[in-house]
Enzyme design. Structure first.
Site, PDB file in Angstrom:
ATOM      1  N   ASP A 157       0.841  -1.207   0.000  1.00  0.00           N
ATOM      2  CA  ASP A 157       0.000   0.000   0.000  1.00  0.00           C
ATOM      3  C   ASP A 157       0.872   1.251   0.000  1.00  0.00           C
ATOM      4  OD1 ASP A 157      -2.408   1.417   0.104  1.00  0.00           O
ATOM      5  OD2 ASP A 157      -3.286   0.037   1.567  1.00  0.00           O
ATOM      6  N   ARG A 218      -3.324  -1.193  -8.712  1.00  0.00           N
ATOM      7  CA  ARG A 218      -4.692  -0.701  -8.617  1.00  0.00           C
ATOM      8  C   ARG A 218      -4.913   0.422  -9.625  1.00  0.00           C
ATOM      9  NH1 ARG A 218      -7.027  -1.186  -3.520  1.00  0.00           N
ATOM     10  NH2 ARG A 218      -8.365   0.543  -4.128  1.00  0.00           N
ATOM     11  N   ASP A 222     -10.780   2.605  -3.692  1.00  0.00           N
ATOM     12  CA  ASP A 222     -11.297   1.404  -3.016  1.00  0.00           C
ATOM     13  C   ASP A 222     -12.741   1.120  -3.432  1.00  0.00           C
ATOM     14  OD1 ASP A 222      -8.888   1.433  -1.715  1.00  0.00           O
ATOM     15  OD2 ASP A 222      -9.719   1.460   0.308  1.00  0.00           O
TER      16      ASP A 222
HETATM   17  C1  GLA Z   1      -6.260   0.920   1.657  1.00  0.00           C
HETATM   18  C2  GLA Z   1      -6.345  -0.081   0.507  1.00  0.00           C
HETATM   19  C3  GLA Z   1      -7.354  -1.171   0.856  1.00  0.00           C
HETATM   20  C4  GLA Z   1      -6.950  -1.858   2.162  1.00  0.00           C
HETATM   21  C5  GLA Z   1      -6.742  -0.824   3.262  1.00  0.00           C
HETATM   22  C6  GLA Z   1      -6.099  -1.439   4.491  1.00  0.00           C
HETATM   23  O1  GLA Z   1      -7.461   1.605   1.828  1.00  0.00           O
HETATM   24  O2  GLA Z   1      -6.675   0.558  -0.696  1.00  0.00           O
HETATM   25  O3  GLA Z   1      -7.423  -2.115  -0.187  1.00  0.00           O
HETATM   26  O4  GLA Z   1      -5.786  -2.605   1.959  1.00  0.00           O
HETATM   27  O5  GLA Z   1      -5.915   0.252   2.851  1.00  0.00           O
HETATM   28  O6  GLA Z   1      -5.874  -0.484   5.512  1.00  0.00           O
END
Ligand code: GLA
Length: 716
Positions: A157, A218, A222
């Site tokens: 991340d 990505r 989200d």
């Molecule tokens: C971000 C990522 C999610 C998840 C969270 C975990 O928001 O985009 O996919 O992994 O962090 O804290």
């Protein structure tokens, strides 16, 4: 939780431009890693920070027992929050001693023992998004730890990166540096570890630079468990096919099937679209409680075969007009996977041709419906009547035209309304069409048509045809009249059916269309639409309905303000000491900015000539938001999102004005208790004298129309 953090992240990352990032697509030396899109499970959307060894092991065992492993799901991935809050004295990462009492290596051994692989989560910054230790400055050490534990997949991340350590670099350039660092560290361990980048910040373009260092990245923010969010992530990924191929994939985020926020039809759509995009198929749900119908989606072998096709090409859009998508994906051996996706809310015929989807001409075509299993043949037309939010998905092969005669012809019954949004008591024309896409004629075609109770119907032509030739259509029009006494908004079911003789056996088919009916908005209400698209409005017996596209009344982070909504309002009804209240009964908005709520401004219908004042609304994801005009410009320029609160309709909103100060409240129990959202001060020029006041709705996506409903609007 993830959504909230992502918003905070946008705020700091998007501030700087990403100038100077040269597109540099060269495939990673993937060594066969992720040769097809990774398939597996991730805990995030079912447990958030509740992950534990027990859950991971139980999930892995269930994947073996329920057939998911056999269907191709391989990675069992742990997301954020698996760690203890600090590293050990040697600087090594440590698993949470309560939730992972035997450590990660023991979980890896268990998962490997079942023939599956283990994934883990880390972050390029000083801490993860949930504030556990990040890998910043520890990349080689952490990569070695993961390899020693037997980890096979790392999701990495981008929260909490100390951008001050990268003077002169944009946030995206700093991410590029740090992602390359971890990629190299993982490779240096010698263990094959899939590297999954999680850096979905608006404005960033990881697909232009990630293929040499990562197996997937990505593409979008989200995902949430609702149709609008799924559509948003699909639209953000569909045009990036150039970046995808064996070893490196676009990732529109985790699958939501099983989490309960969407219908089975919508989940089937998600699975089909992800497969057509050659996206990772990572289920983020509680695998142990899936219903048989949900499991059947995850285990559809024909759709999985499209995703996992060895050619590794991402599907592309052939057409998308009006939200009716045709997608084609080339498959090894020459077949094509074709998805006809109706992103709108109303059933529609979607049509293309074998030539348009890239198949060679002059042949017969065999269509395998990947959801029903049905096999039909076509002379070249490819069409289906697809419900709103639904797909038809076919694997199409060429075949000898003569042999095709022995297969049932592909026929399609469809309905289309001249006015899909109709005022109560008014008439429109609905056309029922039967098409023979096959290589041979069909005989004795008879069309039937039915309307819902209270509707009137008149047939305007013949409903029987002795013969419909190959490649031809037969249509009949009906005049339908909706009931005059309709509620503010109602769906009227119109149903068609057909019977016909193909060469061998008699066949039937049916189709339904929901006609959307609105009761005319009476005085003293007026309507306004600032979206540039058609809207529809209904009002009756205290109920209100607004159907609209548009971005909303919103101040997106680091983007121009949006002032694009449709409203029902009372002109000049809000004085300087006024309270307005309404209950939102449905709010199907999607995207990051759609919603429904209360709005006040000097002149609702003339946004260009009257500064926006204030809006209090519920977003598509259930957040409570106030947007307002603090500076006196034309649009809202400030916003406040109530942290940590997600509401479900019905929810009651109240907006209390005192001069230029507006205080927002919400009630989750239909007005029994009210809780504060925020108090905001609007520029004097935007809150002068009496104001227009009412309710508004915006879908949040410019391609998509949604309908919100309200009740109990009161101004006092
Ligand atoms: C971000 C990522 C999610 C998840 C969270 C975990 O928001 O985009 O996919 O992994 O962090 O804290």
């Amino acid at each position: 939780m993830g959504r909230r953090r992502a918003c905070l992240i946008f705020a700091c990352l998007c501030a700087a431009a990403m100038a100077g990032l040269a597109p540099n697509i060269a495939r990673a030396e993937s060594g066969g890693l992720a040769a097809t899109p990774p398939m597996g499970w991730n805990d995030w959307y079912s447990t958030y920070c509740g992950v534990s060894a027990g859950l991971v092991e139980q999930t892995a065992q269930t994947m073996v027992n329920d057939g998911m492993k056999a269907a191709g799901y391989q990675y069992v991935n742990i997301d954020d929050c698996w760690m203890a809050p600090t590293r050990d004295s040697a600087g090594n990462l440590v698993a949470d001693p309560v939730r992972f009492p035997a450590g990660i290596a023991a979980v890896a051994a268990y998962v490997h023992g079942l023939g599956l692989k283990l994934g883990i989560y880390e972050d390029a910054g000083t801490t993860t998004c949930a504030h556990y230790p990040g890998s910043y400055g520890h990349e080689a050490q952490d990569a070695a730890t993961f390899a020693a534990w037997g980890v096979d997949y790392v999701k990495y991340d981008r929260c909490n990166i100390p951008f001050g350590d990268f003077p002169g670099e944009s946030p995206e350039q700093a991410q590029q540096t740090l992602y390359a660092r971890m990629s190299n560290a993982l490779r240096a361990t010698g263990r094959p570890i899939v590297f999954s980048m999680c850096n979905p910040d608006p404005g960033d373009v990881p697909w232009e630079w990630s293929a040499p260092i990562a197996n997937l990245w990505r593409t979008t923010t989200d995902i949430e468990d609702n149709y609008g969010s799924m559509l948003f992530n699909f639209e953000g990924t569909v045009d990036l096919s150039a970046a995808a191929g064996p070893g490196s994939w676009n990732d529109p985020d985790l699958l939501q099937i099983g989490n309960g926020g969407s219908s089975l039809l919508e989940y089937r759509t998600e699975f089909s679209l992800w497969a057509e995009l050659a996206a990772p198929l990572i289920a983020s749900t509680n695998i142990t409680t899936l219903t048989p119908a949900e499991l059947a989606i995850y285990e559809n072998a024909d759709v999985i075969a499209v995703d996992q096709d060895p050619l590794g090409r991402q599907g592309v859009a052939v057409s998308r007009a009006g939200g009716l998508w045709v997608l084609t994906k080339p498959l090894a051996g020459g077949d094509r996977s074709v998805v006809l996706f109706n992103s709108t809310n109303t059933a529609a015929r979607i049509a293309t041709t074998a030539a348009a989807v890239g198949l060679p001409g002059g042949q017969g075509y065999r269509l395998q419906d990947l959801w029903s299993g049905e096999i039909t043949q076509s002379a070249g037309a490819i069409s289906a009547f697809v419900p709103g939010h639904g797909v038809a998905m076919y694997r199409i092969s060429t075949m000898n035209r003569e042999l095709a005669r022995w297969i049932a012809p592909h026929t399609v019954l469809s309905l289309s309304s001249a006015a899909p949004e109709l005022l109560a008591g008014r008439s429109t024309i609905v056309r029922e069409t039967f098409a023979d896409d096959g290589v041979n004629p069909v005989k004795h075609v008879k069309l039937y048509f039915r309307v819902a109770p209270g509707w009137h119907l008149k047939r305007l032509g013949k409903a029987r045809a002795k013969l419909v030739n190959a490649g031809h259509r037969f249509s009949v029009d009906f005049r339908v009249t909706s009931p005059a006494g309709s509620p503010p908004f109602a769906l009227g079911a119109l149903a068609g059916a057909v019977s016909y003789d193909p060469p061998d056996s008699r066949r039937t088919a049916s189709a339904t269309l929901d006609e959307r009916v609105f009761a005319a908005v009476p005085h003293p209400f007026e309507t306004a639409n600032t979206t540039g698209y058609d809207g529809a409005f209904g009002a009756k017996a205290g109920g209100l309905a607004i159907s609209a596209r548009g971005g909303g009344v919103f101040q997106p982070v680091n983007a121009p303000p949006i002032d694009s909504y449709a409203a029902i309002y009372e002109p000049q009804r809000a004085g300087t000491q006024t309270s307005v209240q309404v209950t939102i009964t449905s709010d199907p908005a999607g995207g990051p900015a759609g919603g429904a709520g209360l709005i006040e401004r000097n002149a609702m219908s003339a946004p260009a000539g009257s500064p926006a004042a204030v809006a209090l609304f519920v977003s598509g994801s259930g957040q409570l938001i106030m947007s307002w005009n603090a500076t006196g410009g034309q649009d809202v320029d400030s916003r406040f999102v109530l942290p940590s609160v997600y509401v479900h309709v019905p929810v009651t909103l109240r907006l209390v004005r005192s001069g230029s100060t507006y205080t927002g409240y919400y009630s989750p129990d239909r007005g029994v208790t009210f809780l504060p959202v925020d108090a905001v001060t609007v520029a004097a020029a935007a809150s002068a004298g009496d104001q227009d006041v009412g309710v508004f709705h915006a879908s949040g996506l410019p391609t998509w129309t949604t309908t919100a409903t309200f009740t109990g609007l009161s101004v006092s």
